[in-house]
Motif scaffolding. Structure first.
Motif, short mmCIF file in Angstrom:
data_model
loop_
_atom_site.label_atom_id
_atom_site.label_comp_id
_atom_site.label_asym_id
_atom_site.label_seq_id
_atom_site.Cartn_x
_atom_site.Cartn_y
_atom_site.Cartn_z
N UNK A 121 40.27 29.65 47.63
CA UNK A 121 40.18 28.22 48.00
C UNK A 121 40.35 28.11 49.38
N UNK A 122 41.33 28.92 50.20
CA UNK A 122 41.29 28.44 51.52
C UNK A 122 40.19 28.86 52.36
N UNK A 123 39.90 30.15 51.87
CA UNK A 123 38.75 30.62 52.41
C UNK A 123 37.36 29.85 52.36
N UNK A 124 37.27 29.15 51.04
CA UNK A 124 35.91 28.14 50.65
C UNK A 124 36.08 26.98 52.06
N UNK A 125 37.17 26.52 51.99
CA UNK A 125 37.40 25.42 52.73
C UNK A 125 37.18 25.88 54.35
N UNK A 126 37.56 26.88 54.64
CA UNK A 126 37.15 27.40 56.12
C UNK A 126 35.82 27.57 56.23
N UNK A 127 35.03 28.00 55.19
CA UNK A 127 33.65 28.40 55.53
C UNK A 127 32.59 27.10 55.11
N UNK A 128 33.11 26.15 54.26
CA UNK A 128 32.39 24.98 54.04
C UNK A 128 32.83 23.56 54.49
N UNK A 129 33.86 23.76 55.25
CA UNK A 129 34.35 22.58 55.93
C UNK A 129 33.42 21.95 57.21
N UNK A 130 33.62 20.96 57.56
CA UNK A 130 32.77 20.30 58.84
C UNK A 130 32.81 21.58 59.87
N UNK A 141 22.83 17.44 58.35
CA UNK A 141 21.76 17.13 57.33
C UNK A 141 22.44 16.00 56.63
N UNK A 142 23.62 15.69 56.88
CA UNK A 142 24.23 14.48 55.98
C UNK A 142 24.83 15.09 54.69
N UNK A 143 24.97 16.53 54.56
CA UNK A 143 25.65 16.99 53.14
C UNK A 143 26.89 17.47 53.53
N UNK A 144 27.83 17.09 52.43
CA UNK A 144 29.15 17.64 52.51
C UNK A 144 29.59 18.40 51.45
N UNK A 145 30.20 19.66 51.50
CA UNK A 145 30.53 20.40 50.42
C UNK A 145 32.03 20.32 50.10
N UNK A 146 32.58 20.60 51.28
CA UNK A 146 34.16 20.66 51.09
C UNK A 146 34.69 19.09 50.96
N UNK A 147 35.75 19.00 49.98
CA UNK A 147 36.19 17.67 49.57
C UNK A 147 35.39 16.87 48.78
N UNK A 148 34.58 17.50 47.93
CA UNK A 148 33.40 16.61 47.23
C UNK A 148 33.15 17.53 46.07
N UNK A 149 32.49 16.87 45.12
CA UNK A 149 32.02 17.47 43.62
C UNK A 149 31.33 18.85 43.87
N UNK A 150 30.37 18.96 44.82
CA UNK A 150 30.00 20.23 45.16
C UNK A 150 31.02 21.27 45.44
N UNK A 223 41.72 27.83 43.38
CA UNK A 223 40.39 27.65 44.23
C UNK A 223 40.09 26.29 44.42
N UNK A 224 40.38 25.54 43.34
CA UNK A 224 39.54 24.11 43.45
C UNK A 224 40.19 23.16 43.91
N UNK A 225 41.70 23.05 43.90
CA UNK A 225 42.48 22.12 44.66
C UNK A 225 42.31 22.08 46.23
N UNK A 226 42.22 23.34 46.77
CA UNK A 226 42.24 23.52 48.25
C UNK A 226 40.65 22.70 48.70
N UNK A 227 39.66 22.81 47.94
CA UNK A 227 38.32 22.40 48.30
C UNK A 227 37.72 21.08 47.80
N UNK A 228 38.62 20.59 46.81
CA UNK A 228 38.10 19.52 46.01
C UNK A 228 38.62 17.82 46.86
#
Length: 287
Positions: A121-130, A141-150, A223-228
């Motif tokens: 989860x931490x790695x995914x946040x570091x990768x998909x964060x802003x 592009x206006x797309x947000x992955x971290x802290x979203x349903x995606x 893994x989910x709670x860190x990026x959700x």
């Protein structure tokens, strides 16, 4: 030279098993299953028994509970769909092709099994964060992955994709290339070969892999709670809500949600086993 006659009264020696006898091994197995599986289930059942039917409906009809179930089920379904498609493609590449780095790619498939989910989860946040490698490219592009349903879907895909690949891979290894070659010589296109010959033989593995992927995604937590982002009514999953109810010492409510998730998982597993058996029997009759 004559052979030495064997006495008819001499019984063949009993082959010794490398493990102890049935009584001991069965007893140890039952004790292990009871401690690891049955006792936690009995504890959950005991907590559920404290709730009446009206109390259970009151807990499950709560707006926050329904929202968390909706987020969890929809994200798990999307992750399962992704794993069903790309898990099949990845398993096919690993079995049918030889290329540099194939062994490393095969080993990477099992990485989610060995990697702690919190680290993932931490790695995914570091990768998909802003400010991450991928997130910084998607932000303009206006797309947000971290802290979203995606982000929840991506985390579930990461943790459950090995189930899809490893369930399909052995069936691809057992495919007979001669059947595909024969169909090709008879004028069948590659699409027809895949639909009529390859896919029916792979369906039990696809069904098992996607089913296990879905069940695994339902219970994913670390893994989910860190990026959700864990926003109530938006990105809060059922597993997190269960933990929140436990922190509030609302054990019956936590047991109601957990029991619902457990019941859904058990129903899915039984349905998968029945469907898999039916597919195997149908294929054997067709063969």
């Amino acid at each position: 030279m004559t052979a030495t006659p064997v006495s008819p009264w001499r019984l063949p020696r009993r082959r010794r098993s490398p493990l102890p006898g049935l009584g001991l091994t069965l007893g140890v197995s039952l004790v292990f299953v009871s401690l690891i599986v049955l006792l936690p289930l009995l504890g959950l059942g005991w907590q559920l028994a404290q709730l009446g039917w009206s109390d259970y409906l009151w807990v499950m009809s709560d707006a926050r509970t329904l929202a968390s179930l909706r987020v969890t089920l929809t994200a798990a379904a999307a992750a399962t769909l992704v794993n069903g498609v790309f898990g099949l493609l990845l398993a096919w590449v690993l079995v049918r092709y030889r290329f540099p780095g194939r062994a490393a790619l095969d080993a990477l498939v099992d990485l989610p099994f060995a990697l702690p989910t919190a680290v993932a989860g931490i790695a995914l946040v570091a990768l998909y964060g802003q400010n991450g490698w991928v997130g910084s490219l998607l932000a303009p592009l206006g797309l947000q992955v971290a802290y979203s349903w995606s982000g929840i879907v991506i985390a579930m895909v990461f943790t459950s994709v090995p189930f899809a690949v490893r369930a399909i891979q052995p069936l691809i290894e057992e495919l007979d290339p001669a059947e595909e070659a024969a169909a090709l010589t008879l004028g069948a296109s590659r699409g027809q070969i895949f639909r009529t010959i390859t896919l029916p033989q792979l369906m039990p593995g696809i069904l098992t892999g996607t089913g296990l992927s879905f069940v695994r995604s339902l219970g994913e937590f670390g893994a989910v709670i860190f990026i959700a982002g864990n926003i109530p009514y938006e990105t809060e999953i059922a597993s997190l809500l269960i933990m929140i109810r436990l922190d509030e010492f609302d054990y019956p409510a936590a047991a109601a949600i957990a029991g619902t998730m457990l019941g859904l998982s058990l129903v899915l597993l039984v349905a998968i086993n029945l469907a898999q058996t039916r597919l195997y029997r149908r294929y054997e009759r067709g063969a």
